[in-house]
Design an enzyme around this catalytic site. Structure first.
Site, short mmCIF file in Angstrom:
data_model
loop_
_atom_site.label_atom_id
_atom_site.label_comp_id
_atom_site.label_asym_id
_atom_site.label_seq_id
_atom_site.Cartn_x
_atom_site.Cartn_y
_atom_site.Cartn_z
N HIS A 36 0.74 -1.13 -0.07
CA HIS A 36 -0.04 0.03 0.01
C HIS A 36 0.94 1.19 -0.02
O HIS A 36 1.41 1.77 1.04
CB HIS A 36 -0.98 -0.10 1.33
CG HIS A 36 -1.72 1.13 1.29
ND1 HIS A 36 -3.07 0.90 2.15
CD2 HIS A 36 -1.98 2.28 0.79
CE1 HIS A 36 -3.84 2.13 1.89
NE2 HIS A 36 -3.14 2.98 1.09
N HIS A 89 1.18 4.87 -2.34
CA HIS A 89 0.80 5.94 -3.48
C HIS A 89 2.29 6.35 -3.73
O HIS A 89 2.96 7.29 -3.24
CB HIS A 89 -0.06 6.86 -2.92
CG HIS A 89 -1.20 6.09 -2.45
ND1 HIS A 89 -2.34 6.17 -3.14
CD2 HIS A 89 -1.37 5.81 -1.14
CE1 HIS A 89 -3.44 5.51 -2.50
NE2 HIS A 89 -2.78 5.18 -1.15
N GLU A 134 -11.02 3.65 6.18
CA GLU A 134 -10.11 4.20 6.49
C GLU A 134 -10.96 5.35 7.33
O GLU A 134 -10.96 5.41 8.60
CB GLU A 134 -9.21 4.87 5.36
CG GLU A 134 -8.27 5.74 5.97
CD GLU A 134 -7.38 6.74 4.96
OE1 GLU A 134 -7.96 6.59 3.64
OE2 GLU A 134 -6.40 7.26 5.10
#
Ligand code: HPA
Ligand code: ZN
Length: 348
Positions: free
Chosen positions: A25, A27, A212
């Site tokens: 995970h 970005h 989240e």
């Protein structure tokens, strides 16, 4: 982050560092360090809202997901050429090499760039070029997860998919998955049901951010409607005991990002983060850095901060590393040598 934080002196630091780990995970736009933002802004003659690197870094005080996203999208505006995307991606690989990362599944947001007139080919070429060089030069393998921005419409997600598909063959060694990120609340999984169904037909692997800031119901939606294999974040799943049982029974991995959760105030204190509780119930928890430049730490920092705050044992740290490899999209044949390296390293 300064080396003065208590977790940097953790007695298991070198033990954790030498464990082979996967990052699932991440970005890539969230790895742009302020120094590189300034360098690229100068190169591309783009005006920034902050007078200096220090002033920009000082602005990294967030109250929630949106307050972060505003700065994250602004920072990404300095990326223009293929070489800019390459520099950003290669800087990430060089940084994580020292953390013992052996494989990474990198999310990127084409819409953040195509909306500014950057071609999707430029985005792919720069990021993929660095991934291929990192495999040869640093021994780090990677996959790419093309992610749709959930604050935009499903029609725009379809248009992005259509624009990317002609590149699928050229990048078939890397681009194997689809993700969903950006502002969660008010943008539930069902908004993207049709585009995910199409991506499944096209045989992409599927992940999505859920739980989240959004409710446990969004995690259920990601599983049932979008048919994802992994949940990004998912920490709010705990509010639904039936869902927790299902995630454990079905061995669905959560890609948890502890320092991100702290910075975006998803949790008040790492010492009360539910990742240890869920791990101890045998949920497939993995640790990840999300947007390391913005949240104060790369993968090793996330392991160290969690180990420190939650008293994670050596065995638990090895389990987290093993989960990261087993929950990756590497085939069992590709996982096998990494898992045996991990078993070796766990006796050190
Ligand atoms: N959540 C949602 N969208 C994002 C994130 C995140 O943590 N990071 C980058 N885009
Ligand atoms: Zn994320």
């Amino acid at each position: 982050m300064e080396d003065t934080l208590p977790y940097h002196a953790h007695p298991l630091k070198s033990f954790i560092q030498q464990l082979p780990k996967a990052e699932l995970h991440l970005h890539i736009e969230g790895t742009l360090e302020p120094e590189l933002i300034f360098e690229l802004a100068k190169r591309n003659q783009i005006a920034l809202d902050y007078p200096s690197v220090d002033a920009l870094r000082a602005a990294y005080e967030f109250t929630d997901l949106q307050s972060f996203l505003d700065l994250y999208y602004a920072g990404a505006q300095v990326l223009v050429t293929e070489s800019d995307f390459y520099s950003m991606t290669m800087a990430y690989f060089k940084r994580i090499h020292a953390d013992g990362v052996v494989h990474t599944e990198i999310m990127f947001d084409p819409q953040t760039h195509t909306s500014r007139g950057i071609s999707i080919e430029t985005v792919f070429a720069g990021i993929a070029g660095a991934c291929r060089d990192a495999r040869i030069q640093l021994g780090i393998s990677s996959y790419l997860i093309l992610s749709f921005l959930r604050h935009l419409s499903e029609a725009e997600a379809f248009a992005t998919l259509e624009a990317a598909l002609p590149l699928r063959n050229k990048y078939s060694d890397l681009w194997i998955a689809i993700g969903l990120d950006s502002a969660e609340n008010g943008n539930p999984p069902e908004k993207f049901a049709r585009v995910y169904a199409r991506c499944k037909e096209l045989e992409f692997r599927l992940v999505a951010h859920a739980g989240e800031e959004g409710p446990a119901q969004y995690v259920r939606g990601a599983l049932d409607i979008l048919q994802v294999e992994r949940i990004d974040h998912g920490v709010r799943s705990e509010e639904d005991p039936e869902l927790v049982k299902r995630l454990i029974d079905e061995k669905i991995a959560l890609t948890v990002c502890p320092l991100s959760n702290l910075k975006l105030r998803v949790v008040d204190d790492l010492g009360t983060h539910n990742l240890a509780r869920l791990l101890r119930q045998d949920m497939r928890i993995t640790l990840n850095s999300d947007d390391p430049s913005y949240f104060g730490g790369y993968l090793l920092d996330n392991y160290l901060a969690s180990a420190h705050a939650l008293n994670l044992s050596k065995d638990e740290l090895v389990t987290l590393a093993r989960n990261s490899i087993e929950a990756s999209f590497l085939s069992p044949t590709e996982q096998a040598p990494l898992l045996s390296r991990l078993e070796q390293a766990s006796t050190n």
